[in-house]
Design a protein around this motif. Sequence first.
Motif, PDB file in Angstrom:
ATOM      1  N   UNK A  16      42.468  19.814 101.395  1.00  0.00           N
ATOM      2  CA  UNK A  16      42.711  21.216 101.719  1.00  0.00           C
ATOM      3  C   UNK A  16      42.673  21.465 103.220  1.00  0.00           C
ATOM      4  N   UNK A  17      41.844  20.736 103.949  1.00  0.00           N
ATOM      5  CA  UNK A  17      41.797  20.911 105.407  1.00  0.00           C
ATOM      6  C   UNK A  17      43.159  20.603 106.025  1.00  0.00           C
ATOM      7  N   UNK A  18      43.780  19.522 105.570  1.00  0.00           N
ATOM      8  CA  UNK A  18      45.100  19.168 106.094  1.00  0.00           C
ATOM      9  C   UNK A  18      46.116  20.258 105.745  1.00  0.00           C
ATOM     10  N   UNK A  25      47.243  28.657 107.068  1.00  0.00           N
ATOM     11  CA  UNK A  25      46.554  29.665 106.249  1.00  0.00           C
ATOM     12  C   UNK A  25      45.609  28.959 105.295  1.00  0.00           C
ATOM     13  N   UNK A  26      44.524  29.627 104.892  1.00  0.00           N
ATOM     14  CA  UNK A  26      43.617  29.009 103.924  1.00  0.00           C
ATOM     15  C   UNK A  26      44.230  28.937 102.521  1.00  0.00           C
ATOM     16  N   UNK A  27      44.000  27.816 101.857  1.00  0.00           N
ATOM     17  CA  UNK A  27      44.422  27.656 100.463  1.00  0.00           C
ATOM     18  C   UNK A  27      43.584  28.616  99.616  1.00  0.00           C
ATOM     19  N   UNK A  28      44.204  29.360  98.703  1.00  0.00           N
ATOM     20  CA  UNK A  28      43.432  30.292  97.869  1.00  0.00           C
ATOM     21  C   UNK A  28      42.295  29.595  97.125  1.00  0.00           C
ATOM     22  N   UNK A  29      41.140  30.254  97.108  1.00  0.00           N
ATOM     23  CA  UNK A  29      39.943  29.648  96.518  1.00  0.00           C
ATOM     24  C   UNK A  29      40.131  29.296  95.045  1.00  0.00           C
ATOM     25  N   UNK A  30      40.888  30.096  94.292  1.00  0.00           N
ATOM     26  CA  UNK A  30      41.086  29.796  92.869  1.00  0.00           C
ATOM     27  C   UNK A  30      41.854  28.485  92.686  1.00  0.00           C
ATOM     28  N   UNK A  31      42.759  28.182  93.601  1.00  0.00           N
ATOM     29  CA  UNK A  31      43.511  26.934  93.532  1.00  0.00           C
ATOM     30  C   UNK A  31      42.614  25.756  93.917  1.00  0.00           C
ATOM     31  N   UNK A  32      41.780  25.961  94.933  1.00  0.00           N
ATOM     32  CA  UNK A  32      40.819  24.923  95.320  1.00  0.00           C
ATOM     33  C   UNK A  32      39.902  24.583  94.155  1.00  0.00           C
ATOM     34  N   UNK A  33      39.385  25.610  93.489  1.00  0.00           N
ATOM     35  CA  UNK A  33      38.478  25.403  92.356  1.00  0.00           C
ATOM     36  C   UNK A  33      39.163  24.627  91.231  1.00  0.00           C
ATOM     37  N   UNK A  34      40.435  24.912  90.992  1.00  0.00           N
ATOM     38  CA  UNK A  34      41.203  24.232  89.950  1.00  0.00           C
ATOM     39  C   UNK A  34      41.266  22.727  90.224  1.00  0.00           C
ATOM     40  N   UNK A  35      41.513  22.365  91.471  1.00  0.00           N
ATOM     41  CA  UNK A  35      41.596  20.955  91.851  1.00  0.00           C
ATOM     42  C   UNK A  35      40.210  20.313  91.899  1.00  0.00           C
ATOM     43  N   UNK A  36      39.252  20.982  92.524  1.00  0.00           N
ATOM     44  CA  UNK A  36      37.914  20.408  92.687  1.00  0.00           C
ATOM     45  C   UNK A  36      37.221  20.166  91.351  1.00  0.00           C
ATOM     46  N   UNK A  71      48.095  17.990  96.718  1.00  0.00           N
ATOM     47  CA  UNK A  71      47.941  18.806  97.930  1.00  0.00           C
ATOM     48  C   UNK A  71      47.282  17.944  98.990  1.00  0.00           C
ATOM     49  N   UNK A  72      48.113  17.135  99.659  1.00  0.00           N
ATOM     50  CA  UNK A  72      47.592  16.243 100.682  1.00  0.00           C
ATOM     51  C   UNK A  72      48.688  15.894 101.687  1.00  0.00           C
TER      52      UNK A  72
END
Length: 139
Positions: A16-18, A25-36, A71-72
């Motif tokens: 997500x940092x990349x 822009x920051x990746x939406x938190x709901x999408x981050x949670x889905x992947x994490x 997402x990389x």
Amino acid sequence: MTLSKNLDEKIKNFDFDYIESYLGKPVPSCLKELYESGEVFELENIIVDEEEDDDEGNDLLYICIANWEPLNEERYQRPWPGTEKYLNFAQDGSGNLFIAKPEENFEVVHFFDHETGELESLNINIPTFIDKVREWNED
């Protein structure tokens, strides 16, 4: 899990940092949670087909999720032409993508037709998109 172990590994290696640095822009938190959480592997091969309205009262489009996109950095080194500037987060199995635009703060999900390069707004945001996929996964 997807049909490809190689794709699974690419999806697991999210960065997500990349993505945030690349798109600005920051990746939406709901999408981050889905992947994490690994839930991306539970919400594959799902068809959302309903007659309901979207967030703005428009008819909701038919949505087919074959798998979520990696997402990389590797994925953004070779993006599908025309999607270089977007958050490409899911695909339908036919090469078409579900994307969000950084200039819209990733607020609206669009369908990218890989054959024509056309974008069509789904008139829903990413949290609603994910909720709809979850809802149809339970059916």
